[in-house]
Design a protein around this motif. Sequence first.
Motif, mmCIF file in Angstrom:
data_model
loop_
_atom_site.group_PDB
_atom_site.id
_atom_site.type_symbol
_atom_site.label_atom_id
_atom_site.label_comp_id
_atom_site.label_asym_id
_atom_site.label_seq_id
_atom_site.Cartn_x
_atom_site.Cartn_y
_atom_site.Cartn_z
ATOM 1 N N ALA A 12 0.831 -1.207 0.000
ATOM 2 C CA ALA A 12 0.000 0.000 0.000
ATOM 3 C C ALA A 12 0.864 1.253 0.000
ATOM 4 O O ALA A 12 0.567 2.233 -0.701
ATOM 5 N N GLU A 13 1.947 1.234 0.783
ATOM 6 C CA GLU A 13 2.854 2.393 0.811
ATOM 7 C C GLU A 13 3.524 2.588 -0.547
ATOM 8 O O GLU A 13 3.713 3.724 -0.997
ATOM 9 N N ALA A 14 3.867 1.481 -1.211
ATOM 10 C CA ALA A 14 4.486 1.585 -2.535
ATOM 11 C C ALA A 14 3.511 2.184 -3.539
ATOM 12 O O ALA A 14 3.884 3.030 -4.366
ATOM 13 N N LEU A 16 0.999 4.163 -2.828
ATOM 14 C CA LEU A 16 0.813 5.570 -2.469
ATOM 15 C C LEU A 16 1.981 6.414 -2.975
ATOM 16 O O LEU A 16 1.786 7.512 -3.499
ATOM 17 N N ALA A 17 3.202 5.880 -2.786
ATOM 18 C CA ALA A 17 4.374 6.606 -3.280
ATOM 19 C C ALA A 17 4.332 6.737 -4.805
ATOM 20 O O ALA A 17 4.698 7.776 -5.367
ATOM 21 N N GLY A 18 3.873 5.682 -5.488
ATOM 22 C CA GLY A 18 3.760 5.747 -6.946
ATOM 23 C C GLY A 18 2.754 6.799 -7.377
ATOM 24 O O GLY A 18 2.992 7.537 -8.342
ATOM 25 N N ARG A 19 1.620 6.890 -6.675
ATOM 26 C CA ARG A 19 0.619 7.902 -7.005
ATOM 27 C C ARG A 19 1.170 9.304 -6.779
ATOM 28 O O ARG A 19 0.893 10.227 -7.562
ATOM 29 N N ARG A 20 1.929 9.469 -5.697
ATOM 30 C CA ARG A 20 2.516 10.783 -5.424
ATOM 31 C C ARG A 20 3.502 11.181 -6.512
ATOM 32 O O ARG A 20 3.517 12.341 -6.958
ATOM 33 N N ARG A 21 4.338 10.224 -6.923
ATOM 34 C CA ARG A 21 5.275 10.522 -8.007
ATOM 35 C C ARG A 21 4.543 10.864 -9.288
ATOM 36 O O ARG A 21 4.923 11.785 -10.019
ATOM 37 N N LEU A 22 3.490 10.103 -9.586
ATOM 38 C CA LEU A 22 2.717 10.369 -10.788
ATOM 39 C C LEU A 22 2.047 11.738 -10.723
ATOM 40 O O LEU A 22 2.032 12.488 -11.712
ATOM 41 N N ALA A 23 1.518 12.086 -9.547
ATOM 42 C CA ALA A 23 0.858 13.380 -9.386
ATOM 43 C C ALA A 23 1.872 14.529 -9.522
ATOM 44 O O ALA A 23 1.599 15.536 -10.178
ATOM 45 N N SER A 24 3.040 14.369 -8.893
ATOM 46 C CA SER A 24 4.062 15.427 -8.982
ATOM 47 C C SER A 24 4.559 15.582 -10.418
ATOM 48 O O SER A 24 4.771 16.702 -10.898
#
Length: 300
Positions: A12-14, A16-24
């Motif tokens: 789940a953390e991975a 979430l981190a992927g979504r954050r990278r994609l959003a940024s």
Amino acid sequence: MNASPAAALVDAEARLAGRRRLASRAVIYLFLAVFALLYLLPLLVVVANSFRPLPEITQYGLISLPQSFSLSAWADAWSTHCVAGTCAGVRGNFYNSLLMTIPATIISTVLGALNGYILSKWRFRGAQALFACMTLGVFMPGQIALLPWAYILGKLGLTNSVYGLVLIHVVQGLAFTTLFCRNYYVNIPDDLIKAARIDGAGFWRIFRRIVLPLSPPILIVTVIWQFTGIWNEYLFGTVFTSGREQPITAALVALATSGQTARHFDVASSAVLIAALPPLLIYFLGGKYFVRGLTQGAVK
């Protein structure tokens, strides 16, 4: 049983981190796209207006979607529109720019290559001081040289002449071409030059057989730099030429500042694009070589 919740938490953390990278990344791309659009908007307006009839531009304004398509403004700008007292379009001024830019680029590049070769591989007393004086021309604004050039052109009988502009741009460009070539040739091993001297090679033979074969990257950089700079320069063309002898950049200034009551925005846009075609062509054909030459020592 205990490993499964931990693995799920890590997964789940991975995600979430992927979504954050994609959003940024999406925010960065959106930011760059907005600035690219703002940067390209004037060009898009000019291109659109060059294909729009003047009545449409007058009715709907400069910034609006084209309602029709026409090439008449291009033909008018090229051959019939009145510019600086002559009603022959910018065709003659375009040819003047070619007659000015091509020889000035070639001559200044050749002289810069020779200067760089001498100052880097045939050092003599005062070479560093001479190089420092020459590079001052890189930082000297062209306005400082207007009066000296007016005197020199008058003495040589080259006033209001394309040949006078060629002389000006050759001399004005030596600072850049010498700087580029000298900084590039410094990286050629001195032992290579010494070995050639021991074998009996002289100044010109070393230059032809050793230095020139190693020079294409910097020569391409210099040619693109000089061609673009000379073609786009308008100060000397405006001051030292008039009428039929003006380069196209000076003709564009005359077209933009003409005292007509009705502005021919369609013709002006077409003339601007005609003037921009040669530098754009040079860039598209040699842009990758320009960057490659810079990374190999053109500017240090």
